[in-house]
Scaffold this motif. Structure first.
Motif, PDB file in Angstrom:
ATOM      1  N   LEU A  10      -8.345   8.365   0.565  1.00  0.00           N
ATOM      2  CA  LEU A  10      -7.867   7.157   1.220  1.00  0.00           C
ATOM      3  C   LEU A  10      -6.878   7.497   2.333  1.00  0.00           C
ATOM      4  O   LEU A  10      -6.964   6.987   3.451  1.00  0.00           O
ATOM      5  CB  LEU A  10      -7.206   6.241   0.188  1.00  0.00           C
ATOM      6  CG  LEU A  10      -6.779   4.883   0.722  1.00  0.00           C
ATOM      7  CD1 LEU A  10      -7.999   4.039   1.023  1.00  0.00           C
ATOM      8  CD2 LEU A  10      -5.868   4.173  -0.252  1.00  0.00           C
ATOM      9  N   GLY A  21       0.813  -1.211   0.000  1.00  0.00           N
ATOM     10  CA  GLY A  21       0.000   0.000   0.000  1.00  0.00           C
ATOM     11  C   GLY A  21       0.849   1.266   0.000  1.00  0.00           C
ATOM     12  O   GLY A  21       0.553   2.219  -0.718  1.00  0.00           O
ATOM     13  N   ARG A  43       4.048   6.294  -5.091  1.00  0.00           N
ATOM     14  CA  ARG A  43       4.513   6.359  -6.478  1.00  0.00           C
ATOM     15  C   ARG A  43       3.444   6.725  -7.504  1.00  0.00           C
ATOM     16  O   ARG A  43       3.775   7.010  -8.638  1.00  0.00           O
ATOM     17  CB  ARG A  43       5.132   5.013  -6.866  1.00  0.00           C
ATOM     18  CG  ARG A  43       6.439   4.700  -6.176  1.00  0.00           C
ATOM     19  CD  ARG A  43       7.538   5.652  -6.636  1.00  0.00           C
ATOM     20  NE  ARG A  43       8.847   5.187  -6.196  1.00  0.00           N
ATOM     21  CZ  ARG A  43       9.587   5.788  -5.271  1.00  0.00           C
ATOM     22  NH1 ARG A  43       9.141   6.878  -4.689  1.00  0.00           N
ATOM     23  NH2 ARG A  43      10.766   5.303  -4.937  1.00  0.00           N
ATOM     24  N   PHE A  44       2.193   6.670  -7.123  1.00  0.00           N
ATOM     25  CA  PHE A  44       1.138   6.945  -8.100  1.00  0.00           C
ATOM     26  C   PHE A  44       0.217   8.045  -7.617  1.00  0.00           C
ATOM     27  O   PHE A  44       0.014   8.207  -6.425  1.00  0.00           O
ATOM     28  CB  PHE A  44       0.283   5.702  -8.349  1.00  0.00           C
ATOM     29  CG  PHE A  44       1.038   4.534  -8.876  1.00  0.00           C
ATOM     30  CD1 PHE A  44       1.418   4.482 -10.202  1.00  0.00           C
ATOM     31  CD2 PHE A  44       1.383   3.484  -8.039  1.00  0.00           C
ATOM     32  CE1 PHE A  44       2.117   3.398 -10.695  1.00  0.00           C
ATOM     33  CE2 PHE A  44       2.088   2.393  -8.513  1.00  0.00           C
ATOM     34  CZ  PHE A  44       2.457   2.347  -9.849  1.00  0.00           C
ATOM     35  N   THR A  45      -0.329   8.775  -8.594  1.00  0.00           N
ATOM     36  CA  THR A  45      -1.475   9.612  -8.245  1.00  0.00           C
ATOM     37  C   THR A  45      -2.675   8.988  -8.932  1.00  0.00           C
ATOM     38  O   THR A  45      -2.596   8.559 -10.069  1.00  0.00           O
ATOM     39  CB  THR A  45      -1.291  11.051  -8.761  1.00  0.00           C
ATOM     40  OG1 THR A  45      -0.797  10.984 -10.092  1.00  0.00           O
ATOM     41  CG2 THR A  45      -0.312  11.815  -7.895  1.00  0.00           C
ATOM     42  N   PHE A  46      -3.756   8.882  -8.206  1.00  0.00           N
ATOM     43  CA  PHE A  46      -4.955   8.277  -8.779  1.00  0.00           C
ATOM     44  C   PHE A  46      -6.159   8.853  -8.057  1.00  0.00           C
ATOM     45  O   PHE A  46      -6.024   9.365  -6.934  1.00  0.00           O
ATOM     46  CB  PHE A  46      -4.916   6.751  -8.656  1.00  0.00           C
ATOM     47  CG  PHE A  46      -4.644   6.258  -7.266  1.00  0.00           C
ATOM     48  CD1 PHE A  46      -5.679   6.015  -6.377  1.00  0.00           C
ATOM     49  CD2 PHE A  46      -3.327   6.063  -6.826  1.00  0.00           C
ATOM     50  CE1 PHE A  46      -5.421   5.562  -5.093  1.00  0.00           C
ATOM     51  CE2 PHE A  46      -3.077   5.614  -5.535  1.00  0.00           C
ATOM     52  CZ  PHE A  46      -4.124   5.366  -4.667  1.00  0.00           C
ATOM     53  N   VAL A  80      13.053   7.776  -7.495  1.00  0.00           N
ATOM     54  CA  VAL A  80      12.293   7.020  -8.487  1.00  0.00           C
ATOM     55  C   VAL A  80      13.224   6.445  -9.553  1.00  0.00           C
ATOM     56  O   VAL A  80      12.979   5.375 -10.102  1.00  0.00           O
ATOM     57  CB  VAL A  80      11.226   7.926  -9.138  1.00  0.00           C
ATOM     58  CG1 VAL A  80      10.441   7.160 -10.186  1.00  0.00           C
ATOM     59  CG2 VAL A  80      10.296   8.484  -8.079  1.00  0.00           C
ATOM     60  N   TYR A  87       3.774   1.692  -1.165  1.00  0.00           N
ATOM     61  CA  TYR A  87       4.383   1.872  -2.486  1.00  0.00           C
ATOM     62  C   TYR A  87       3.420   2.596  -3.430  1.00  0.00           C
ATOM     63  O   TYR A  87       3.776   3.576  -4.075  1.00  0.00           O
ATOM     64  CB  TYR A  87       4.767   0.515  -3.069  1.00  0.00           C
ATOM     65  CG  TYR A  87       5.406   0.594  -4.434  1.00  0.00           C
ATOM     66  CD1 TYR A  87       6.729   0.973  -4.560  1.00  0.00           C
ATOM     67  CD2 TYR A  87       4.675   0.306  -5.581  1.00  0.00           C
ATOM     68  CE1 TYR A  87       7.321   1.064  -5.804  1.00  0.00           C
ATOM     69  CE2 TYR A  87       5.253   0.390  -6.831  1.00  0.00           C
ATOM     70  CZ  TYR A  87       6.578   0.771  -6.938  1.00  0.00           C
ATOM     71  OH  TYR A  87       7.150   0.863  -8.172  1.00  0.00           O
ATOM     72  N   THR A  88       2.197   2.120  -3.477  1.00  0.00           N
ATOM     73  CA  THR A  88       1.218   2.734  -4.388  1.00  0.00           C
ATOM     74  C   THR A  88       0.954   4.183  -4.013  1.00  0.00           C
ATOM     75  O   THR A  88       0.850   5.035  -4.889  1.00  0.00           O
ATOM     76  CB  THR A  88      -0.126   1.978  -4.339  1.00  0.00           C
ATOM     77  OG1 THR A  88      -0.004   0.916  -3.440  1.00  0.00           O
ATOM     78  CG2 THR A  88      -0.514   1.460  -5.668  1.00  0.00           C
ATOM     79  N   LEU A  89       0.839   4.442  -2.716  1.00  0.00           N
ATOM     80  CA  LEU A  89       0.550   5.810  -2.300  1.00  0.00           C
ATOM     81  C   LEU A  89       1.730   6.740  -2.574  1.00  0.00           C
ATOM     82  O   LEU A  89       1.548   7.928  -2.826  1.00  0.00           O
ATOM     83  CB  LEU A  89       0.189   5.844  -0.815  1.00  0.00           C
ATOM     84  CG  LEU A  89      -1.165   5.241  -0.457  1.00  0.00           C
ATOM     85  CD1 LEU A  89      -1.387   5.270   1.045  1.00  0.00           C
ATOM     86  CD2 LEU A  89      -2.297   5.990  -1.158  1.00  0.00           C
TER      87      LEU A  89
END
Lengths: 300, 271
Positions: free
Chosen positions: B101, B86, B92-95, B161, B88-90
């Motif tokens: 969340l 979790g 490295r990504f914007t969504f 990154v 990692y996703t928060l």
């Protein structure tokens, strides 16, 4: 900036990856945190006693009225104020002092920190037990030390006397919490740019003036946030009181969170839910008030 | 003069901090007659290990110890893995929904889980998880997921990154890049998160006493709690139990002190 932004073709794969990574955490938090909280909010409006689950009708605000009509609740609320304010004050002052003393490097500082920070590895429950034994009215070491030094002439039943019981749990809480403040304030102090002090030196400002006019203004927003977090934390910290006095004698060390736990252990989930809602409301109202009062957003 | 004053103040505070620990250890080593006799001895007249032996012969402390160990290891392991993914996703990504969340996770850190103690009991009962270690594990994972995820996110954000991109250019998939390149760099942070979660589970009281009352599923805090509710507290055994249960956490916390400090202050100081 996201990694995948250069490769829009993979956006479905990317979305799937994100979803898969987050799913386990979200499922756990929804099922075991948010769902029970929402159910608790509903139960607050129901007659819901663990020992009679055959009928759980909605009763409007009856649980809230019952709780608010109890003297024990108001007593717990007043005690919560004492518990939070006095604990916080001493934790803050002593923690700040410790942080200032530890600010400059000296030989053995790392080792000193390792030892002095140890209360932190203990749970509130164990700390409560530890101090319960030390404050014991007959065989407690604190009575013994006070007798030997001539500060008192007779043993005091610390945990059996209402005023003393509150003092005792607060002493234990201060002992526990100074570390936290010391750590946080040390970090805040380190965030003050060296150049500011150098400039102040050039201007010939004394150490004390530097502290008031350079250090303090610079760390003020951080301090405000640390204090807020700590207030919420102390409020939500029934563990120590639970094991040290159980809220007694006669409710004199009950705080709002130990009161909640008693309701739940007693099986009255309806009232427990109502107390829970009241605590949430209190936390929320306080946080909003506090952030406005310290003008946190602007300060930042 | 100033240095001396400083040394004295620091010395006194160290004494105040360590004395309770000393006292509980000493109490656990005194014979029962000496614990409850006056005048109080500041050094045991005769050192005994009877209280430790009692724990394992009269109380089933071995079982409690094993239960605590099992629950804490499994829950901390699971929560760390969930945090690794979790976070990692928060990081490295914007969504869409990312901010919401994060907020939903942060809010749980402000509200203690025991506020929903009653409904949690009902849920456990519905799922037939009362008096079962699996039930405790599940709730502990939920309790620690937000913390683990947020702290992991912080650790990832400190890793360039470019490190992953280089691996991906070499043809590795995102997951492979993560496992081969990022995780090794993160190991100390992962270990710290695991230990922190372990200690939280090891110490947890209110959920455990609500869900567990059968002897074979008790964790250490539940067992110690049942020592208290008896009319008289046997302080010798209590002291021994305290020492046994606090020892692992002392060692573990000492090992990750630096990371706890970092983790704690990162949130507030950067705020």
């Amino acid at each position: 900036m996201s990694l995948g932004s250069a490769r829009p073709a993979f956006s479905v794969r990317k979305a799937r990856f994100i979803a898969l990574c987050l799913l386990p955490g979200v499922v756990f938090v929804v099922l075991f945190t948010y769902y029970p909280m929402i159910r608790g909010a509903v139960i607050a409006f129901q007659q819901y006693n663990l020992f009679d689950l055959t009928s759980t009708p909605f009763v409007g605000l009856a649980n809230f009225r019952a709780v608010l009509a109890e003297d024990r609740f108001w007593m717990a609320l007043r005690n919560t104020g004492t518990w939070v304010v006095v604990s916080l004050f001493f934790q803050f002052v002593l923690g700040f002092g410790l942080a200032l003393l530890l600010r400059r490097h000296f030989r053995g500082r790392g080792l000193y920190q390792a030892w002095v920070f140890f209360p932190w590895a203990m749970s509130g429950f164990l700390i409560g037990l530890l101090w319960r034994w030390m404050f014991n009215g007959q065989f407690g070491v604190i009575n013994d030390l006070l007798l030997r030094t001539g500060i008192i002439e007779h043993r005091i039943g610390f945990l059996a006397t209402p005023g003393w019981a509150m003092t005792s749990v607060i002493v234990a809480n201060v002992w526990y919490g100074v570390t936290f403040f010391a750590i946080m304030i040390m970090a805040a102090l380190q965030s003050v740019p060296r150049e500011l002090y150098e400039a102040a030196d050039v201007d010939g400002a004394s150490r004390i003036r530097q502290f008031w006019h350079v250090t303090l203004p610079h760390i003020r927003p951080t301090l405000a946030l640390i204090v807020l977090l700590r207030i919420i934390w102390i409020l939500n910290f029934p563990d120590l009181i639970y094991s040290m006095t159980g809220g007694g004698p006669a409710g004199s060390t009950d705080i709002i969170t130990t009161f909640l736990i008693q309701q739940v252990i007693g099986g009255d989930y309806g009232r427990g839910g109502a107390v829970g809602m009241l605590i949430l409301g209190l936390l929320l109202a306080f946080t909003v008030f506090y952030l406005n009062a310290t003008r946190f957003e602007k300060a930042r | 003069m100033r240095r001396l004053a400083k040394a004295i103040v620091l010395g006194v505070w160290l004494l105040i901090t360590l004395f309770p620990l000393y006292w509980i250890v000493i109490t656990s080593l005194k014979p029962k007659a000496e614990i409850f006799s006056l005048p109080i001895r500041y050094w045991p007249g005769k050192v005994t290990f009877e209280h430790y032996a009692d724990l394992f012969s009269f109380a089933d402390f071995g079982v409690y110890l094993l239960n605590s160990l099992l629950v804490s290891l499994v829950a901390a392991g699971a929560v760390t893995m969930i945090g690794v993914l979790g976070g990692y996703t928060l990081a490295r990504f914007t969504f869409p929904g990312r901010g919401a969340l994060m907020l939903a996770f942060l809010v749980t850190q402000m509200i203690p889980l025991f506020i929903a103690l009653g409904p949690l009991y009902l849920l456990m009962s519905d799922l037939d998880l009362l008096n079962r270690l699996a039930g405790l594990m599940l709730v502990y994972v939920a309790m620690l997921v937000p913390f683990a995820t947020i702290i992991m996110r912080g650790f990832y954000e400190r890793i360039p990154v470019a490190l992953e991109e280089a691996a991906q250019v070499d043809g590795a998939s995102r997951l492979v890049a993560m496992v081969r390149v990022v995780i090794p760099v993160m190991l100390p942070g992962i270990a710290a998160t695991f230990i922190f979660a372990f200690v939280q589970c090891w110490n947890e009281l209110f959920l455990a006493i609500t869900f567990i009352d059968s002897e074979d599923a008790k964790t250490i805090p539940v067992a110690m709690n049942s020592f208290i509710t008896q009319y008289d507290i046997d302080w010798g055994s209590m002291a021994a139990a305290t020492v046994v249960s606090v020892l692992p956490t002392l060692v573990l916390f000492a090992a990750i002190r630096r990371y706890i400090v970092e983790g704690l202050t990162a949130g507030a100081v950067k705020g």
